[in-house]
Design a protein around this motif. Sequence first.
Motif, PDB file in Angstrom:
ATOM      1  N   ALA A  28      22.168  37.372  84.335  1.00 26.12           N
ATOM      2  CA  ALA A  28      21.197  36.445  83.737  1.00 26.12           C
ATOM      3  C   ALA A  28      21.714  35.025  83.929  1.00 26.12           C
ATOM      4  CB  ALA A  28      21.002  36.738  82.257  1.00 26.12           C
ATOM      5  N   VAL A  29      20.804  34.137  84.331  1.00 30.33           N
ATOM      6  CA  VAL A  29      21.135  32.725  84.505  1.00 30.33           C
ATOM      7  C   VAL A  29      20.251  31.946  83.544  1.00 30.33           C
ATOM      8  CG1 VAL A  29      21.175  30.759  86.071  1.00 30.33           C
ATOM      9  CG2 VAL A  29      21.690  33.056  86.944  1.00 30.33           C
ATOM     10  N   VAL A  30      20.857  31.244  82.599  1.00 31.43           N
ATOM     11  CA  VAL A  30      20.076  30.450  81.649  1.00 31.43           C
ATOM     12  C   VAL A  30      20.101  28.984  82.069  1.00 31.43           C
ATOM     13  CG1 VAL A  30      19.953  29.581  79.270  1.00 31.43           C
ATOM     14  CG2 VAL A  30      20.297  32.026  79.705  1.00 31.43           C
ATOM     15  N   ILE A  31      18.907  28.385  82.077  1.00 36.87           N
ATOM     16  CA  ILE A  31      18.732  26.997  82.525  1.00 36.87           C
ATOM     17  C   ILE A  31      18.154  26.155  81.391  1.00 36.87           C
ATOM     18  CG2 ILE A  31      17.385  25.518  84.079  1.00 36.87           C
ATOM     19  CD1 ILE A  31      17.368  27.825  86.117  1.00 36.87           C
ATOM     20  N   ASP A  32      18.794  25.018  81.111  1.00 35.11           N
ATOM     21  CA  ASP A  32      18.237  24.009  80.210  1.00 35.11           C
ATOM     22  C   ASP A  32      18.679  22.662  80.765  1.00 35.11           C
ATOM     23  OD1 ASP A  32      18.260  23.315  76.622  1.00 35.11           O
ATOM     24  OD2 ASP A  32      17.202  22.418  78.297  1.00 35.11           O
ATOM     25  N   VAL A  33      17.897  22.199  81.777  1.00 39.47           N
ATOM     26  CA  VAL A  33      18.269  20.989  82.527  1.00 39.47           C
ATOM     27  C   VAL A  33      18.453  19.795  81.590  1.00 39.47           C
ATOM     28  CG1 VAL A  33      17.371  19.307  84.189  1.00 39.47           C
ATOM     29  CG2 VAL A  33      17.162  21.764  84.665  1.00 39.47           C
ATOM     30  N   LEU A  34      17.530  19.597  80.691  1.00 37.34           N
ATOM     31  CA  LEU A  34      17.579  18.478  79.724  1.00 37.34           C
ATOM     32  C   LEU A  34      17.840  19.073  78.340  1.00 37.34           C
ATOM     33  CD1 LEU A  34      14.555  16.211  80.789  1.00 37.34           C
ATOM     34  CD2 LEU A  34      16.982  15.683  81.013  1.00 37.34           C
ATOM     35  N   ARG A  35      18.986  19.288  77.867  1.00 39.99           N
ATOM     36  CA  ARG A  35      20.247  18.904  78.479  1.00 39.99           C
ATOM     37  C   ARG A  35      21.362  19.949  78.284  1.00 39.99           C
ATOM     38  NH1 ARG A  35      20.648  13.690  74.893  1.00 39.99           N
ATOM     39  NH2 ARG A  35      19.606  15.171  73.506  1.00 39.99           N
ATOM     40  N   ALA A  36      21.035  21.038  77.513  1.00 40.89           N
ATOM     41  CA  ALA A  36      22.107  21.927  77.019  1.00 40.89           C
ATOM     42  C   ALA A  36      23.004  22.494  78.110  1.00 40.89           C
ATOM     43  CB  ALA A  36      21.512  23.050  76.182  1.00 40.89           C
ATOM     44  N   LEU A 161       8.802  21.719  82.719  1.00 36.21           N
ATOM     45  CA  LEU A 161       8.739  21.397  84.147  1.00 36.21           C
ATOM     46  C   LEU A 161      10.147  21.405  84.752  1.00 36.21           C
ATOM     47  CD1 LEU A 161       6.597  20.339  86.260  1.00 36.21           C
ATOM     48  CD2 LEU A 161       7.341  18.021  85.614  1.00 36.21           C
ATOM     49  N   GLU A 162      11.104  20.764  84.047  1.00 30.72           N
ATOM     50  CA  GLU A 162      12.441  20.582  84.617  1.00 30.72           C
ATOM     51  C   GLU A 162      13.199  21.907  84.756  1.00 30.72           C
ATOM     52  OE1 GLU A 162      12.955  19.897  80.137  1.00 30.72           O
ATOM     53  OE2 GLU A 162      11.430  19.525  81.671  1.00 30.72           O
ATOM     54  N   ASP A 163      13.011  22.846  83.820  1.00 27.42           N
ATOM     55  CA  ASP A 163      13.711  24.126  83.947  1.00 27.42           C
ATOM     56  C   ASP A 163      13.129  24.938  85.106  1.00 27.42           C
ATOM     57  OD1 ASP A 163      14.217  24.700  80.340  1.00 27.42           O
ATOM     58  OD2 ASP A 163      15.196  23.350  81.783  1.00 27.42           O
ATOM     59  N   SER A 164      11.802  24.846  85.278  1.00 29.35           N
ATOM     60  CA  SER A 164      11.184  25.569  86.399  1.00 29.35           C
ATOM     61  C   SER A 164      11.608  24.959  87.731  1.00 29.35           C
ATOM     62  CB  SER A 164       9.658  25.537  86.252  1.00 29.35           C
ATOM     63  OG  SER A 164       9.299  26.301  85.120  1.00 29.35           O
ATOM     64  N   LEU A 207      12.183  14.717  86.196  1.00 28.37           N
ATOM     65  CA  LEU A 207      12.732  14.841  84.843  1.00 28.37           C
ATOM     66  C   LEU A 207      12.081  13.835  83.883  1.00 28.37           C
ATOM     67  CD1 LEU A 207      14.664  16.718  86.250  1.00 28.37           C
ATOM     68  CD2 LEU A 207      16.568  15.600  85.045  1.00 28.37           C
ATOM     69  N   LYS A 208      11.787  12.656  84.399  1.00 28.26           N
ATOM     70  CA  LYS A 208      11.169  11.630  83.546  1.00 28.26           C
ATOM     71  C   LYS A 208       9.684  11.891  83.337  1.00 28.26           C
ATOM     72  CE  LYS A 208      14.368   7.853  84.527  1.00 28.26           C
ATOM     73  NZ  LYS A 208      14.500   6.501  85.154  1.00 28.26           N
ATOM     74  N   THR A 209       9.059  12.627  84.256  1.00 24.86           N
ATOM     75  CA  THR A 209       7.641  12.981  84.148  1.00 24.86           C
ATOM     76  C   THR A 209       7.442  14.125  83.158  1.00 24.86           C
ATOM     77  OG1 THR A 209       7.365  12.365  86.473  1.00 24.86           O
ATOM     78  CG2 THR A 209       5.636  13.725  85.496  1.00 24.86           C
ATOM     79  N   ALA A 210       8.471  14.954  83.008  1.00 18.78           N
ATOM     80  CA  ALA A 210       8.391  16.132  82.141  1.00 18.78           C
ATOM     81  C   ALA A 210       8.202  15.721  80.675  1.00 18.78           C
ATOM     82  CB  ALA A 210       9.663  16.960  82.283  1.00 18.78           C
ATOM     83  N   THR A 211       7.531  16.552  79.887  1.00 18.41           N
ATOM     84  CA  THR A 211       7.266  16.183  78.483  1.00 18.41           C
ATOM     85  C   THR A 211       8.557  15.976  77.706  1.00 18.41           C
ATOM     86  OG1 THR A 211       7.011  18.530  78.027  1.00 18.41           O
ATOM     87  CG2 THR A 211       4.989  17.241  78.247  1.00 18.41           C
ATOM     88  N   HIS A 212       9.573  16.800  77.934  1.00 19.40           N
ATOM     89  CA  HIS A 212      10.817  16.579  77.208  1.00 19.40           C
ATOM     90  C   HIS A 212      11.494  15.294  77.667  1.00 19.40           C
ATOM     91  CE1 HIS A 212      14.024  17.128  74.528  1.00 19.40           C
ATOM     92  NE2 HIS A 212      14.922  17.442  75.428  1.00 19.40           N
ATOM     93  N   TYR A 222      17.903   6.804  77.508  1.00 16.13           N
ATOM     94  CA  TYR A 222      18.605   7.988  78.014  1.00 16.13           C
ATOM     95  C   TYR A 222      18.726   7.948  79.541  1.00 16.13           C
ATOM     96  CZ  TYR A 222      18.618  10.099  73.411  1.00 16.13           C
ATOM     97  OH  TYR A 222      18.876  10.366  72.092  1.00 16.13           O
ATOM     98  N   GLU A 223      18.677   6.726  80.100  1.00 15.55           N
ATOM     99  CA  GLU A 223      18.721   6.579  81.560  1.00 15.55           C
ATOM    100  C   GLU A 223      19.924   7.296  82.169  1.00 15.55           C
ATOM    101  OE1 GLU A 223      17.381   5.690  85.279  1.00 15.55           O
ATOM    102  OE2 GLU A 223      16.369   5.463  83.324  1.00 15.55           O
ATOM    103  N   GLU A 224      21.089   7.122  81.569  1.00 16.30           N
ATOM    104  CA  GLU A 224      22.301   7.742  82.141  1.00 16.30           C
ATOM    105  C   GLU A 224      22.273   9.265  81.983  1.00 16.30           C
ATOM    106  OE1 GLU A 224      22.893   4.470  83.733  1.00 16.30           O
ATOM    107  OE2 GLU A 224      24.275   6.158  84.112  1.00 16.30           O
ATOM    108  N   ASP A 225      21.675   9.746  80.912  1.00 18.25           N
ATOM    109  CA  ASP A 225      21.521  11.207  80.750  1.00 18.25           C
ATOM    110  C   ASP A 225      20.619  11.753  81.855  1.00 18.25           C
ATOM    111  OD1 ASP A 225      21.874  12.417  77.400  1.00 18.25           O
ATOM    112  OD2 ASP A 225      22.756  10.608  78.244  1.00 18.25           O
ATOM    113  N   PHE A 226      19.515  11.050  82.117  1.00 16.55           N
ATOM    114  CA  PHE A 226      18.599  11.494  83.179  1.00 16.55           C
ATOM    115  C   PHE A 226      19.328  11.552  84.520  1.00 16.55           C
ATOM    116  CE2 PHE A 226      14.707  12.131  81.126  1.00 16.55           C
ATOM    117  CZ  PHE A 226      14.386  11.095  80.268  1.00 16.55           C
ATOM    118  N   LYS A 227      20.091  10.494  84.820  1.00 21.20           N
ATOM    119  CA  LYS A 227      20.807  10.443  86.113  1.00 21.20           C
ATOM    120  C   LYS A 227      21.799  11.610  86.205  1.00 21.20           C
ATOM    121  CE  LYS A 227      20.547   5.439  86.971  1.00 21.20           C
ATOM    122  NZ  LYS A 227      21.272   4.197  86.561  1.00 21.20           N
ATOM    123  N   CYS A 228      22.524  11.849  85.116  1.00 21.92           N
ATOM    124  CA  CYS A 228      23.522  12.923  85.123  1.00 21.92           C
ATOM    125  C   CYS A 228      22.857  14.288  85.281  1.00 21.92           C
ATOM    126  CB  CYS A 228      24.311  12.869  83.812  1.00 21.92           C
ATOM    127  SG  CYS A 228      25.517  14.181  83.657  1.00 21.92           S
TER     128      CYS A 228
END
Length: 250
Positions: A28-36, A161-164, A207-212, A222-228
Amino acid sequence: MPLERYLTINLTYYHVANEVPEISPDVAVVIDVLRATTTISWALKNGADSIQVFADLDLLKKSAIKWNANEKLMLGERGGKKIEGFDLGNSPLSVTKKVVKGKRLFMSTTNGTKSLQKVQNAKHLFAMGLPNRRAVAEKIISLKSENVLILGSGWEGSYSLEDSLAAGALASYLIANYDYEVNILNDELQAALALWEFWKNDILKCLKTATHGKRLTSLGDYEEDFKCCSKLDCLEIVPAQVERGVIRAS
Ligand code: MLT
């Protein structure tokens, strides 16, 4: 059975934890791009000893209290904001070497830790963001496991959107780099692959277009978080569950 068919990888993707059937997948691969899962990957890269994940805050506090203050940190968010009384929020920029080295991190977030808890029965459980996509894909290739379940985290049960995008990125890498057959078993992953093809050259914008993404932007800079979180394949780290709820670098 001819060798090739034996080495087929079957991929399935679920958007959020409550969509996953009661199964114990090989991988199993769990994805939470923003941000976990991005934060988990950077914390282990920066030398954290381990991360213990909790969906329930009370359980987290009961476990953390047994550890000495200099051996542990409590990190997490609710609604994108740092949990009151915790040492850190959920920014991948906050888990620096100086802060996390050698420590056990007790972590609870709105969605990511729920997804990690949902598939704790998997034989192999990995946490993936975009920075460690290649590392996780290569780990899956090395295991040659037949069935791989990819699980997003979404937001409070709704699609993200970002996890997909990241699920599509993982499938795309496996299709391009695995010597044997890769089967896409559900439309959720077919759609994620198409999403990756559309956004792969402008991940930050996705990532910035996504609702989260918009939710985080409404909470502050959160600009630096988005970049990271949007940096692809820059981390050679595979966070793996070593015992129920405990994740270490593998
Ligand atoms: C989550 O688990 O919901 C996210 O990681 C939240 C966040 O960090 O903004």
